[in-house]
Design a protein around this motif. Structure first.
Motif, PDB file in Angstrom:
ATOM      1  N   THR A  94       1.114  -1.063  -0.245  1.00  0.00           N
ATOM      2  CA  THR A  94       0.029  -0.055  -0.254  1.00  0.00           C
ATOM      3  C   THR A  94       1.031   1.150  -0.133  1.00  0.00           C
ATOM      4  N   PRO A  95       0.518   2.269  -1.001  1.00  0.00           N
ATOM      5  CA  PRO A  95       1.577   3.092  -0.938  1.00  0.00           C
ATOM      6  C   PRO A  95       1.533   4.239   0.128  1.00  0.00           C
ATOM      7  N   ALA A  96       2.558   4.807   0.895  1.00  0.00           N
ATOM      8  CA  ALA A  96       2.753   5.596   1.813  1.00  0.00           C
ATOM      9  C   ALA A  96       2.139   6.980   1.508  1.00  0.00           C
ATOM     10  N   ALA A  97       1.646   7.194   2.187  1.00  0.00           N
ATOM     11  CA  ALA A  97       1.034   9.137   1.574  1.00  0.00           C
ATOM     12  C   ALA A  97       2.788  10.282   2.103  1.00  0.00           C
ATOM     13  N   GLU A 129      11.462   0.437 -10.273  1.00  0.00           N
ATOM     14  CA  GLU A 129      11.612   1.226  -8.908  1.00  0.00           C
ATOM     15  C   GLU A 129      11.493   2.973  -9.229  1.00  0.00           C
ATOM     16  N   TYR A 130      10.892   3.029  -9.995  1.00  0.00           N
ATOM     17  CA  TYR A 130      10.692   4.282 -10.509  1.00  0.00           C
ATOM     18  C   TYR A 130       9.657   4.583 -10.648  1.00  0.00           C
ATOM     19  N   LEU A 131       8.632   3.998 -10.583  1.00  0.00           N
ATOM     20  CA  LEU A 131       6.843   3.517 -10.080  1.00  0.00           C
ATOM     21  C   LEU A 131       7.149   3.171  -8.562  1.00  0.00           C
ATOM     22  N   ALA A 132       7.855   2.878  -7.926  1.00  0.00           N
ATOM     23  CA  ALA A 132       7.558   2.011  -6.842  1.00  0.00           C
ATOM     24  C   ALA A 132       8.234   3.067  -5.905  1.00  0.00           C
ATOM     25  N   SER A 133       8.551   4.736  -6.267  1.00  0.00           N
ATOM     26  CA  SER A 133       9.275   5.160  -5.835  1.00  0.00           C
ATOM     27  C   SER A 133       8.806   6.478  -5.484  1.00  0.00           C
ATOM     28  N   GLY A 134       7.577   6.449  -5.401  1.00  0.00           N
ATOM     29  CA  GLY A 134       6.291   6.982  -5.040  1.00  0.00           C
ATOM     30  C   GLY A 134       6.605   8.420  -5.892  1.00  0.00           C
ATOM     31  N   ARG A 135       8.335   9.084  -6.732  1.00  0.00           N
ATOM     32  CA  ARG A 135       8.801  10.115  -6.813  1.00  0.00           C
ATOM     33  C   ARG A 135       8.044  10.172  -8.996  1.00  0.00           C
ATOM     34  N   GLY A 142      -1.963   6.680 -17.751  1.00  0.00           N
ATOM     35  CA  GLY A 142      -2.496   7.502 -17.618  1.00  0.00           C
ATOM     36  C   GLY A 142      -1.788   8.183 -16.920  1.00  0.00           C
ATOM     37  N   LEU A 143       0.131   8.241 -17.029  1.00  0.00           N
ATOM     38  CA  LEU A 143       0.419   8.726 -16.248  1.00  0.00           C
ATOM     39  C   LEU A 143       1.222   9.987 -17.240  1.00  0.00           C
ATOM     40  N   LEU A 176      -1.619   6.688  -6.994  1.00  0.00           N
ATOM     41  CA  LEU A 176      -2.282   5.550  -7.102  1.00  0.00           C
ATOM     42  C   LEU A 176      -2.134   5.358  -8.537  1.00  0.00           C
ATOM     43  N   ARG A 177      -2.130   6.051  -9.742  1.00  0.00           N
ATOM     44  CA  ARG A 177      -2.198   5.556 -11.021  1.00  0.00           C
ATOM     45  C   ARG A 177      -0.747   4.918 -11.187  1.00  0.00           C
ATOM     46  N   ALA A 178       0.817   4.941 -10.655  1.00  0.00           N
ATOM     47  CA  ALA A 178       1.725   4.445 -10.979  1.00  0.00           C
ATOM     48  C   ALA A 178       1.413   3.020  -9.989  1.00  0.00           C
ATOM     49  N   GLN A 179       0.435   2.927  -8.762  1.00  0.00           N
ATOM     50  CA  GLN A 179       0.463   1.985  -7.744  1.00  0.00           C
ATOM     51  C   GLN A 179      -0.218   0.610  -8.575  1.00  0.00           C
ATOM     52  N   ARG A 180      -1.526   1.140  -9.611  1.00  0.00           N
ATOM     53  CA  ARG A 180      -1.936   0.171 -10.054  1.00  0.00           C
ATOM     54  C   ARG A 180      -1.042  -0.117 -11.423  1.00  0.00           C
TER      55      ARG A 180
END
Length: 419
Positions: A215-218, A328-334, A354-355, A386-390
């Motif tokens: 779950t992505p951290a805020a 890893e870029y997507l998972a970084s949240g940046r 939709g990035l 949210l889009r990256a996490q999906r």
């Protein structure tokens, strides 16, 4: 005798197979080697007991300590003498070919011994050089009852085109035979999968480097950007994009007055690339670090940057590739700027998710315009994450990818040491 007669035929397992099943990993780079192939293999095999994996790889390369086995086959990989290039390398080519044929024979014989000695039931092969592909084909002929899985991480035709090498009928035939006789085939992207299924008329699946799905951290709200980060080596497969990005960033800095920097984290660029980027004093370099430190650095960046080449000569490589760092870029949240061709697999994923930060040209003004819009309008980071996490969940779940590989090697088997 010849074990291949031009028809697809699944392998059978030797009788009396017991767990833990063993696999031979054969290719141009060892598991855990410090490049995209080595890192991807290490990630895919991370849950395996190293004792169930034997390797065959070039003797001048080293795997990570975890994957170093006493029983590994370190084979000679013939190369031109150091410093030979141009006409001298061309003159040496006939000698190199003779040496490669001899090395292929030794590799096939040595790999066959490994299979016998270690009770190997499956081979995972990912050749990059033609002579190693030829060795894999000959080993497949010699071992008709061993299961073979063929993994392509860089397009074969594209590799020949980008280096100006002849994609000879013999090389095409070796590739076609490996594709046709493999029990399972993996491409590194959906775009490559579709291309190969149409080209070869065979079924393919997709493998690449995954990440844990959590779950992505805020994270912090959008606060603008001054630090853009690229991680990885600098080479012909991205330099034209980086150069255009640097010029576009220079225009943006002049017009906006913002002191934005571009940091290149990785091995020191070769002289030709350093010279090309020298006019841009806002480009910083940071030395290569281990993967954990790299991820921490990514998490601190305002923006990440992922480039691929737009040169016609490199089109198949750029379009079909799946960069190792993408997950890893997507998972970084940046948020990440994808500076890639419109027909590339990376653009395909970004558009599907939709990035919004994509650039599909090497026109510096397009770079400047995107940075101007981003500086003016900002970015909804909650929506972006949210889009990256999906997308991560759909394409880069490492548990799914690891099971996919394990099931292709040992279908129907519950093998010890696998997730």
């Amino acid at each position: 005798g010849r074990a291949w007669a031009g028809t697809r035929r699944p392998s059978s397992f030797p009788s009396g197979m017991t767990s833990p099943s063993r696999v031979l990993v054969l290719g141009d780079f060892p598991v855990g080697y410090a490049n995209g192939i080595g890192e991807t293999l290490s990630n895919l095999l991370a849950t395996w007991d190293p004792g169930t994996v034997v390797q065959a790889y070039p003797a001048h390369l080293s795997p990570s300590p975890r994957w170093t086995g006493a029983g590994d086959l370190r084979f000679e990989a013939p190369r031109p003498p150091d410093g030979w290039s141009g006409w001298s390398a061309a003159c040496y080519r006939p000698v190199l070919k003779v040496r490669q044929v001899a090395a292929r024979r030794r590799l096939v014989a040595g790999a066959a011994r490994l299979v016998q000695q270690h009770g190997v039931q499956a081979v995972l092969t990912y050749p990059v050089t033609p002579w190693v592909l030829s060795a894999a084909v000959h080993l497949r002929r010699a071992l008709p009852k061993v299961r073979f899985v063929f993994y392509v991480m860089d397009d074969w035709e594209g590799l020949h085109t980008c280096f100006g090498l002849p994609f000879t009928p013999q090389r095409r035939a070796a590739l076609a035979e490996m594709v046709d006789t493999a029990d399972a085939r993996f491409a590194c992207s959906d775009v490559m999968k579709r291309d190969y299924e149409q080209r070869f008329g065979t079924g393919w699946e997709v493998l690449h480097k995954g990440v844990p799905i959590a779950t992505p951290a805020a994270g912090p709200a959008w606060q603008g950007f001054t630090d853009i980060l690229y991680t990885g080596g600098m080479n012909m497969f991205r330099f034209d994009a980086v150069l255009a990005f640097a010029e576009g960033l220079a225009r943006f800095r002049r017009q906006s007055g913002r002191p934005v920097t571009l940091t290149l984290l990785g091995p020191a660029p070769d002289r030709e690339y350093s010279a090309g980027l020298a006019p841009y004093d806002f480009i910083r370099t940071e030395p290569w670090v281990d993967n954990d430190a790299c991820q921490r650095r990514m998490a601190r960046a305002d923006l990440l940057y992922l480039p691929l080449s737009f040169r016609d000569q490199l089109a198949r490589i750029a379009n079909l590739a799946m960069p190792t760092k993408l997950s890893e870029y997507l998972a970084s949240g940046r948020p990440t700027i994808f500076h890639v061709p419109a027909l590339s697999a990376v653009q395909d994923l970004a558009a599907r998710a939709g990035l919004p930060l994509t650039i599909n040209s090497v026109d510096p003004q397009d770079v400047c315009d995107l940075l101007q819009r981003l500086g003016r309008d900002g970015l909804d980071l909650v929506d972006y994450r949210l889009r990256a996490q999906r997308l991560l969940r759909e394409e880069f779940d490492q548990d799914v990818l690891r099971r996919r590989l394990a099931q292709s090697l040992f279908p129907g088997e519950r093998v010890l040491g696998r997730a």
